[in-house]
Design a protein around this motif. Sequence first.
Motif, mmCIF file in Angstrom:
data_model
loop_
_atom_site.group_PDB
_atom_site.id
_atom_site.type_symbol
_atom_site.label_atom_id
_atom_site.label_comp_id
_atom_site.label_asym_id
_atom_site.label_seq_id
_atom_site.Cartn_x
_atom_site.Cartn_y
_atom_site.Cartn_z
ATOM 1 N N ARG A 27 13.803 104.331 -64.590
ATOM 2 C CA ARG A 27 13.606 105.622 -64.389
ATOM 3 C C ARG A 27 14.805 106.062 -63.456
ATOM 4 N N ASN A 28 15.522 105.402 -62.855
ATOM 5 C CA ASN A 28 16.660 105.667 -61.769
ATOM 6 C C ASN A 28 17.928 105.107 -62.414
ATOM 7 N N THR A 29 18.257 104.354 -63.363
ATOM 8 C CA THR A 29 19.346 103.830 -63.891
ATOM 9 C C THR A 29 19.965 104.355 -65.257
ATOM 10 N N LEU A 30 20.987 105.020 -65.071
ATOM 11 C CA LEU A 30 21.647 105.555 -66.438
ATOM 12 C C LEU A 30 22.718 104.717 -66.957
ATOM 13 N N PHE A 31 22.926 104.370 -68.339
ATOM 14 C CA PHE A 31 24.102 103.530 -68.604
ATOM 15 C C PHE A 31 24.824 104.559 -69.637
ATOM 16 N N THR A 32 26.187 104.052 -69.733
ATOM 17 C CA THR A 32 26.866 104.791 -70.678
ATOM 18 C C THR A 32 28.262 103.880 -71.096
ATOM 19 N N PRO A 33 28.743 103.420 -72.115
ATOM 20 C CA PRO A 33 29.820 102.883 -72.522
ATOM 21 C C PRO A 33 31.002 103.580 -72.153
ATOM 22 N N ILE A 34 32.193 103.169 -71.826
ATOM 23 C CA ILE A 34 33.560 103.899 -71.615
ATOM 24 C C ILE A 34 34.476 102.912 -72.213
ATOM 25 N N PRO A 35 35.183 103.393 -73.052
ATOM 26 C CA PRO A 35 36.219 102.473 -74.082
ATOM 27 C C PRO A 35 37.305 102.111 -72.979
#
Length: 218
Positions: free
Chosen positions: A170-178
């Motif tokens: 509910r509190n942690t957002l992930f995103t890949p960055i090249p």
Amino acid sequence: MKIKLYLLLILISAYDLYAAEVKFYSINTIHSTSVRETFAVCKDKNGFIWSSAKTGILRLTEDHCRIYQLPYKTVDITFVKLACEASQLIAYTNNGQIFHYNELYDRFDLLADMRERLTNNYLTLSNIVIDPSGTLWIGSSEGLYHYKEGRLAPVWGLRYPIQHLFFTDRNTLFTPIPMRWLYGIQKHPTIPLSIKTNPNRPFRFPVAITTRKPGCSG
């Protein structure tokens, strides 16, 4: 060895039997619609099934369907996607238009035009997710933004093109960055406490943004 072979044959037979019982139906055939090239499907808190296409947003129940038209400001779009969470239903386009479903008037209203807000006619959206507080986290060609109560702001330190976003809790957002490895912890959605980078590491599963304040919760 024979026992393993028998078990494998039984599993294959069971799978084939299950697959034979699964039936697929065309919504276009059942409801005499002509929706083509669906980009996203979601289910809201009321149990409605929604799907998005460039021609409109389809709402589906067991015995009824309705197509909603989006009030586009510009029509140079290649996709329309959906985000559904925290009692909100959002539709958004690749060219930065974000629409909100208005339950009171049973229609979609324009929430924000990011190209207009940021005076950037080349900006593209890739992904939007909604956290439990109702904040929209927006992945774009210009980096990560968040939107709430009419306010659009960038997440400083993440000014790379964002292609994918998802919550692991509910509190942690992930995103890949090249070509980067980044980790950010935030007390407040607009103020990163720390961002660590390691440019020597190749593509990784990198950015973690937590909106939870430090400390224990009961």
